[in-house]
Design an enzyme around this catalytic site. Structure first.
Site, mmCIF file in Angstrom:
data_model
loop_
_atom_site.group_PDB
_atom_site.id
_atom_site.type_symbol
_atom_site.label_atom_id
_atom_site.label_comp_id
_atom_site.label_asym_id
_atom_site.label_seq_id
_atom_site.Cartn_x
_atom_site.Cartn_y
_atom_site.Cartn_z
ATOM 1 C CB SER A 125 48.286 -65.747 37.154
ATOM 2 O OG SER A 125 48.942 -65.872 38.399
ATOM 3 C CG ASP A 158 48.208 -72.866 42.717
ATOM 4 O OD1 ASP A 158 47.489 -72.221 43.522
ATOM 5 O OD2 ASP A 158 48.559 -72.402 41.619
ATOM 6 C CG HIS A 168 47.080 -69.204 40.797
ATOM 7 N ND1 HIS A 168 48.235 -69.966 40.775
ATOM 8 C CD2 HIS A 168 47.341 -68.087 40.080
ATOM 9 C CE1 HIS A 168 49.153 -69.336 40.055
ATOM 10 N NE2 HIS A 168 48.645 -68.193 39.637
#
Length: 430
Positions: free
Chosen positions: A255, A405, A408
């Site tokens: 991600s 977070d 990321h």
């Protein structure tokens, strides 16, 4: 004392412990194990199920999340537990007890339960046993659990060794069983027990080879988009090939790489548009998922000058995998890239820092992997770059101004990535 003598003493101690252990630990058979309690909730907030019903909808971090637990019926009134959840990316129903010594059960023991899946079209399950402070082991169950929807009560039994990794200490387990839900769902569970010598009827992945065994990402939150994204990338490669468009740069990862394209498309175009860069990052991917994609055409038909690879943080986050196993997965991915792109220079990046502080459990695991990664660089075809200090304050803390977070990057984080990598990318592109 000789090694043989030490081993004999350990075996003797385990045998003595097994001789005094109960043949069955009824974690929840009609009621909790003596002195134990049942808790439910989401990742941040858990509550004790004191009555017949409980509802958790007050987690300030997840304003729409609802997790409900209840005592329900299988063979008698209140002999089972139910869990329903929605808008909570994680929910849990667990038994918590005084410290239990599970070591006598590891050799041939099983954990078993009866499961009834009422609704799981948008969800998945994990079964978990914690193995000490900041140590948890789980067996995922998404596809089989969905297939069980509406089919009534089914008996499940797993070898207790499915929840064990070399070096784990099961001498004082206080969370001997948890049912964790993802997505949304409604399930019931009964007769949760650990037996000294049971007969498993369910298989589990071999943790020693999971990171190098190619597999799609079969999570409840990925099934709707993961394979379509793969097909879209194959179609894009075919289109570029037909149009004679050259892809000079490819990013491969999870991600953190995916969000270049998903969250920062303008930055990605600004920084890497001149290379006709291709983003092959997939949220949630682990090393084995990258391997599957590589073996199913995602870098076939292109000949980039440089491929950038960063993978592994989900191996730590999902499985708390041993560093040497994550290293093996990354090594296997590199071998596959080199096999399919022999003329491409591969830039291997250290796994980015995560967690606020240097002693964060998952960051520590990642850093152990990073310490091993330079071995994979020959500085002819494979090159290694560790830019992690650029993301951290002098005391090693990670700021939410860069990674909101603590995992990321945001726009500022991606600008740091580009700034720190560009000199090496320029050199390799030449």
């Amino acid at each position: 004392m000789t090694l043989r003598h030490s081993a004999a003493l350990i075996l003797s101690a385990l045998a003595a412990s097994a001789a005094t252990a109960a043949s069955t630990l009824p974690l929840y058979v009609g009621q909790p194990l003596a002195g134990a309690k049942v808790l439910y909730g989401d990742f941040d907030v858990q509550k004790t199920l004191d009555g017949d019903n409980g509802r958790m909808d007050d987690d300030p971090k997840l304003k729409n999340a609802v997790v409900e637990a209840r005592r329900t019926n299988k063979d008698a009134a209140g002999d089972a537990l139910g869990l329903a959840w929605k808008d909570a990316w994680f929910s849990t129903l667990r038994v918590e007890s005084a410290p239990l010594d599970l070591r006598p059960y590891l050799a041939r023991g099983t954990v078993s339960f009866d499961l009834k899946v009422n609704e799981l079209a948008k969800g998945g399950l994990n079964f978990r046993i914690d193995c000490g402070n900041n140590c948890e082991r789980k067996v995922p169950d998404v596809i089989p659990a969905r297939a069980a929807e509406g089919k009534g009560w089914q008996h499940r039994s797993y070898a207790l060794s499915c929840f064990y990794r070399k070096g784990d200490d099961f001498s004082a387990v206080t969370k001997p069983f948890a049912l964790d839900g993802t997505g949304a769902g409604n399930v019931e569970i009964a007769n949760i027990r650990i037996d000294m010598a049971g007969k498993p009827n369910q298989a589990c992945p071999d943790y020693r080879t999971a990171s190098v065994t190619p597999s799609p990402l079969n999570e409840s939150w990925s099934l709707d988009w993961w394979m379509p994204r793969h097909e879209e990338k194959l179609a894009e490669i075919a289109r570029r090939k037909a149009a004679g468009e050259r892809t000079e740069l490819v990013f491969i990862g999870d991600s953190i790489t995916h969000h270049w394209e998903k969250e920062q498309p303008e930055l990605f175009k600004t920084f890497y548009g001149r290379y006709s860069a291709l983003d092959l990052g997939y949220g949630g991917d682990r090393t084995e998922n990258v391997l599957w994609r590589l073996q199913h055409g995602e870098i076939d038909g292109i000949a980039p000058k440089v491929a950038v690879l960063m993978i592994g943080t989900n191996n730590t986050g999902f499985r708390q995998e041993a560093p040497e196993l994550i290293y093996a997965g990354i090594k296997r991915d590199i071998a596959e890239i080199r096999k399919r792109l022999p003329k491409t220079k591969l830039l291997l990046l250290a796994i980015f820092p995560r967690g606020e502080k240097p002693d964060d459990t998952l960051r520590v695991l990642n850093e152990k992997v990073n310490a091993m990664l330079p071995r994979l660089a020959d500085n002819k075809h494979v090159f290694f770059l560790n830019m992690n200090k650029a993301f951290l304050a002098a005391d090693g803390t990670l700021s939410k101004d860069i990674m909101p977070d603590l995992l990321h990057p945001n726009a500022e984080g991606y600008k740091i990535w580009q700034r720190e990598m560009q000199p090496e990318l320029d050199r390799l592109m030449r």
